[in-house]
Scaffold this motif. Structure first.
Motif, mmCIF file in Angstrom:
data_model
loop_
_atom_site.group_PDB
_atom_site.id
_atom_site.type_symbol
_atom_site.label_atom_id
_atom_site.label_comp_id
_atom_site.label_asym_id
_atom_site.label_seq_id
_atom_site.Cartn_x
_atom_site.Cartn_y
_atom_site.Cartn_z
ATOM 1 N N UNK A 1 0.857 -1.191 0.000
ATOM 2 C CA UNK A 1 0.000 0.000 0.000
ATOM 3 C C UNK A 1 0.883 1.227 0.000
ATOM 4 N N UNK A 2 0.452 2.230 -0.730
ATOM 5 C CA UNK A 2 1.194 3.491 -0.789
ATOM 6 C C UNK A 2 0.211 4.645 -0.858
ATOM 7 N N UNK A 3 0.670 5.809 -0.519
ATOM 8 C CA UNK A 3 -0.164 7.006 -0.609
ATOM 9 C C UNK A 3 -0.129 7.526 -2.037
ATOM 10 N N UNK A 4 -1.325 7.814 -2.561
ATOM 11 C CA UNK A 4 -1.467 8.350 -3.916
ATOM 12 C C UNK A 4 -2.479 9.497 -3.874
ATOM 13 N N UNK A 5 -2.575 10.199 -4.973
ATOM 14 C CA UNK A 5 -3.550 11.284 -5.058
ATOM 15 C C UNK A 5 -4.966 10.705 -5.051
ATOM 16 N N UNK A 6 -5.943 11.382 -4.429
ATOM 17 C CA UNK A 6 -7.319 10.901 -4.428
ATOM 18 C C UNK A 6 -7.841 10.738 -5.859
ATOM 19 N N UNK A 7 -8.587 9.677 -6.083
ATOM 20 C CA UNK A 7 -9.204 9.448 -7.383
ATOM 21 C C UNK A 7 -8.271 8.846 -8.425
ATOM 22 N N UNK A 8 -7.071 8.417 -8.039
ATOM 23 C CA UNK A 8 -6.157 7.793 -9.003
ATOM 24 C C UNK A 8 -6.762 6.477 -9.477
ATOM 25 N N UNK A 9 -6.827 6.292 -10.797
ATOM 26 C CA UNK A 9 -7.434 5.084 -11.371
ATOM 27 C C UNK A 9 -6.479 3.905 -11.266
ATOM 28 N N UNK A 10 -7.060 2.707 -11.136
ATOM 29 C CA UNK A 10 -6.273 1.487 -11.184
ATOM 30 C C UNK A 10 -5.544 1.395 -12.514
ATOM 31 N N UNK A 11 -4.298 0.913 -12.504
ATOM 32 C CA UNK A 11 -3.497 0.816 -13.710
ATOM 33 C C UNK A 11 -2.605 2.016 -13.955
ATOM 34 N N UNK A 12 -2.797 3.086 -13.182
ATOM 35 C CA UNK A 12 -1.960 4.278 -13.317
ATOM 36 C C UNK A 12 -0.580 4.004 -12.721
ATOM 37 N N UNK A 13 0.442 4.501 -13.376
ATOM 38 C CA UNK A 13 1.805 4.354 -12.862
ATOM 39 C C UNK A 13 2.120 5.526 -11.930
ATOM 40 N N UNK A 14 2.617 5.194 -10.756
ATOM 41 C CA UNK A 14 2.989 6.206 -9.762
ATOM 42 C C UNK A 14 4.392 5.894 -9.244
ATOM 43 N N UNK A 15 4.999 6.881 -8.623
ATOM 44 C CA UNK A 15 6.311 6.668 -8.026
ATOM 45 C C UNK A 15 6.132 6.398 -6.535
ATOM 46 N N UNK A 16 6.746 5.326 -6.054
ATOM 47 C CA UNK A 16 6.751 5.025 -4.625
ATOM 48 C C UNK A 16 8.204 4.925 -4.172
ATOM 49 N N UNK A 17 8.399 5.098 -2.876
ATOM 50 C CA UNK A 17 9.743 5.046 -2.310
ATOM 51 C C UNK A 17 9.892 3.784 -1.488
ATOM 52 N N UNK A 18 11.047 3.149 -1.614
ATOM 53 C CA UNK A 18 11.345 1.922 -0.875
ATOM 54 C C UNK A 18 12.572 2.142 0.000
#
Length: 196
Positions: free
Chosen positions: A109-126
């Motif tokens: 699980x990661x924090x994303x912008x509200x309303x982000x659609x499934x399948x959208x590519x986002x940057x997460x930090x590890x």
């Protein structure tokens, strides 16, 4: 007129440092003690503040060095609204999937912008263990946070030393008043008598 008033005020403030018949040994000791407390408050505040600022900045920079970004795919539609308890800058939690360094697929699980659609590519930090972590502060933000916390601790340390010094001053003042009361009790009755 204003100049003579200024000189009088200065004499009142510096009376412990000037030779006069009312000055006692305790007054000199107290004057040096107050000067030492002021110097110690400034030195302690500066040292503690600088050490805190450098420590915070170093810690945040180390965290940034241990974290790295990866591209992840949102696995589900993110909620469109932020709940009152969500916090974290108006972002919401959503499931994400990414490819680890060894080529295996990972999910979390990661924090994303509200309303982000499934399948959208986002940057997460590890982190170095491959766990999703919050994005690190950049070097400017780390510096500002270090300065803010350093300033707060500097003021707190200086105030603590000043309060301790003021407590010692208060005790010395009470002691001096007790000595004056004792002397007045001894000498006061003689004032009403006539000298012959």
């Amino acid at each position: 007129m204003a100049d003579s008033r200024h000189r009088t005020t200065r004499r009142v403030w510096l009376w412990r440092w000037r030779s006069n018949p009312l000055r006692r040994r305790d007054d000199i000791v107290e004057a040096w003690l107050l000067l030492a407390v002021c110097a110690l408050a400034v030195a302690t505040g500066a040292f503690v503040g600088a050490a805190t600022a450098l420590g915070v900045e170093r810690n945040l920079n180390e965290r940034r060095a241990e974290r790295h970004p990866v591209q992840a795919v949102v696995t589900e539609d993110a909620p469109a609204t932020v709940s009152a308890t969500a916090g974290a800058g108006g972002q919401v939690w959503a499931g994400v999937r990414w490819k680890a360094a060894d080529g295996s697929l990972r999910t979390g699980s990661a924090r994303v912008e509200p309303g982000t659609d499934g399948g959208t590519t986002v940057r997460v930090w590890l982190d170095r263990h491959g766990n999703v972590v919050p994005a690190p502060l950049d070097s400017d933000d780390a510096m500002y946070q270090g300065v803010a916390l350093g300033t707060a601790t500097a003021v707190g340390a200086a105030l603590t030393v000043s309060c301790l010094g003021w407590a010692v001053h208060g005790r010395a003042e009470r002691r001096r008043m007790a000595q004056w009361d004792t002397e007045w009790a001894r000498i006061g009755p003689q004032w009403g008598q006539r000298t012959g």
